[in-house]
Write an enzyme that holds these catalytic residues in place. Structure first.
Site, PDB file in Angstrom:
ATOM      1  N   HIS A  59     -10.747 -27.461  14.523  1.00 27.83           N
ATOM      2  CA  HIS A  59     -10.280 -28.407  14.250  1.00 27.83           C
ATOM      3  C   HIS A  59     -10.948 -29.699  14.535  1.00 27.83           C
ATOM      4  O   HIS A  59     -11.756 -29.932  15.602  1.00 27.83           O
ATOM      5  CB  HIS A  59      -8.815 -28.336  15.004  1.00 27.83           C
ATOM      6  N   ASP A 138       6.802 -31.358  17.524  1.00 27.97           N
ATOM      7  CA  ASP A 138       5.781 -32.379  17.180  1.00 27.97           C
ATOM      8  C   ASP A 138       6.013 -33.303  16.365  1.00 27.97           C
ATOM      9  O   ASP A 138       5.792 -34.578  16.505  1.00 27.97           O
ATOM     10  CB  ASP A 138       4.226 -31.607  16.890  1.00 27.97           C
ATOM     11  N   ARG A 145       6.732 -41.245  19.725  1.00 26.48           N
ATOM     12  CA  ARG A 145       5.473 -41.769  20.460  1.00 26.48           C
ATOM     13  C   ARG A 145       4.750 -43.107  19.638  1.00 26.48           C
ATOM     14  O   ARG A 145       4.457 -43.956  20.168  1.00 26.48           O
ATOM     15  CB  ARG A 145       4.462 -40.613  20.448  1.00 26.48           C
ATOM     16  N   SER A 160       0.092 -31.823  21.143  1.00 25.40           N
ATOM     17  CA  SER A 160       0.291 -32.100  19.683  1.00 25.40           C
ATOM     18  C   SER A 160      -0.707 -31.185  18.899  1.00 25.40           C
ATOM     19  O   SER A 160      -0.213 -30.336  18.001  1.00 25.40           O
ATOM     20  CB  SER A 160       0.168 -33.607  19.459  1.00 25.40           C
ATOM     21  N   LYS A 164      -0.162 -26.879  17.271  1.00 21.73           N
ATOM     22  CA  LYS A 164       0.005 -26.468  15.956  1.00 21.73           C
ATOM     23  C   LYS A 164      -0.842 -25.408  15.509  1.00 21.73           C
ATOM     24  O   LYS A 164      -0.803 -24.631  14.830  1.00 21.73           O
ATOM     25  CB  LYS A 164      -0.216 -27.971  15.081  1.00 21.73           C
TER      26      LYS A 164
END
Ligand code: URA
Length: 418
Positions: A59, A138, A145, A160, A164
């Site tokens: 990621h 999320d 947020r 977050s 995922k």
């Protein structure tokens, strides 16, 4: 609290208080782990248990010219990993893997879970968008947020991202935490804090995690823009391409091979990756995937294939010297203005526009030489993009070395408990 929030039993004002408390007081890795787990459990998860092979993903926290995933996924798959890659879209100055892939005519990124799993079993990787049913907490919490000024909280960002990734079926993860003007984390201290939080929280959930902090003060590679980046990916997969992109991709893939238990150390893992790039195995995997996901393979096989912008205008250097800096944020903004990215989630992007860099940090340049080429569709936007690009370049008399891409690496085996 997360369960109640998603069910509508806990009102926004109470959740805002929690987000604000976390923002100011922080959370330990263990607490962040509990939050991550609760978020994973707020929706469906993808069960890839039936697939043979180590499930490992990468990621990136996002940047400009970051086309690593498009090389890394077929490369890691050709080395024996199974890579369940669920990616995002371009927003603001940053690009998105899904938009890059969709710039290949016909390529589909809206795979059903069944098709995604089938392709993973066949090719060892598949590329898709995130299912709406994954981590609904999320989506709701992120929107809150956003309006309460609590996006930039390391534990909230960690939960977050991590929720995922694990809901999508990865067993272990390598993070590319970008650092610099084109990144979410602007300096090394912030990037390090996020990287350590990701690794520690993953460990508290019993997962193997590594993080590489990489420079995003300048765009990665030479191309910025959807199909322009696909062209650069093709170059790398066929044995060419810019060194910074190749080296970073190989380093990240090598960490994946180690986490997957396929290689004992970085040296042998990098050697394996270079071998699979050189012998064409990764390129073959890429082509197989393009075909299976509906893309027109000829557009990536043939030099003249794929979308091309009708107008290409140069940006020339105003003075001679050495390139001191190519500001990634401004290049990203210019590419976005041309249509390579979007301002709002609902906007469309163009496949063919973007910036092709000709000079990078450290290069010598003469007045009047091309710094880059701007690929666009409308003269007005090209002019605006050219003036942004002009200010992204700083040229000075001093010779300058290019910054190393890999700035730091955080491994789970190096960190103690917090
Ligand atoms: N990216 C995410 O997915 N979540 C955050 O909170 C920040 C960046």
């Amino acid at each position: 609290m997360i369960r109640g929030y998603v069910a509508g039993e806990i009102p926004d004002y109470q959740m805002s208080s929690l987000a604000m408390a976390v923002f100011f007081k922080g959370m330990s890795a263990e607490e962040t782990g509990y939050l991550t787990r609760a978020m994973i459990e707020s929706g469906s998860t993808i069960d890839l248990g039936g697939i043979q092979g180590p499930l490992v993903d990468k990621h990136s926290t996002g940047g400009v010219g970051d086309k690593v995933s498009l090389v890394l996924a077929p490369l890691a798959a050709s080395c024996g990993c199974v890579v369940p890659m669920m990616s995002g879209r371009a927003l603001g100055h940053t690009g998105g893997t899904l938009d890059k892939l969709e710039s290949i005519p016909g390529y589909r990124t809206d795979l059903s879970v069944q098709r995604f799993t089938e392709l993973l079993g066949r090719t060892g990787f598949a590329m898709t968008g995130q299912s709406e049913r994954i981590v609904p907490a999320d989506r709701k919490l992120y929107a809150l947020r956003d309006v309460t000024g609590t996006v930039e909280s390391i534990p909230l960002i960690t939960a977050s991202i991590m929720s995922k990734k694990f809901a999508e079926g990865a067993e272990s993860l390598v993070f590319d935490v970008k650092c610099g003007s084109g990144a979410f984390m602007k300096n090394l201290e912030e990037a390090r804090e996020l990287a350590v939080s990701l690794v520690r929280t993953g460990n508290s959930l019993g997962r193997r995690i590594r993080a590489v902090i990489s420079d995003m003060d300048q765009p990665l590679g030479l191309m910025v823009g959807n199909f322009l980046e696909v062209r650069e990916v093709v170059e790398v997969l066929r044995g060419g391409g810019p060194k910074d992109l190749i080296d970073l991709t190989i380093r990240l893939t090598a960490h994946m091979l180690i986490l997957a238990g396929l290689q004992p150390d970085l040296q042998s893992a990098e050697k394996e990756c270079r071998g699979k790039l050189e012998d064409g195995s990764a390129w073959d995997k890429f082509l197989e995937n393009v075909e299976l996901q509906g893309g027109d393979v000829r557009t990536v096989q043939e030099e003249a294939g794929g979308p091309r912008a009708p107008l290409i205008e140069p940006v020339e250097a105003g003075e001679s010297g050495y390139v001191q800096r190519v500001d990634a944020y401004q290049i990203g903004i210019a590419a976005g203005l041309l249509g390579a990215s979007r301002e709002r989630k609902e906007d469309a992007v163009l496949p063919d526009v973007g910036i092709e860099l000709k000079k990078l940090q450290g290069d010598a340049v003469k007045a009047g030489e091309n710094l880059c080429l701007v690929h666009g569709r409308e003269a007005e936007r090209i002019d605006a993009a050219r003036s942004i690009v002009q200010s992204a370049y700083s040229i000075g008399g001093q010779e300058k070395r290019a910054r190393e891409r890999v700035m730091e690496e955080i491994r789970d085996d190096d960190l103690g408990k917090d």
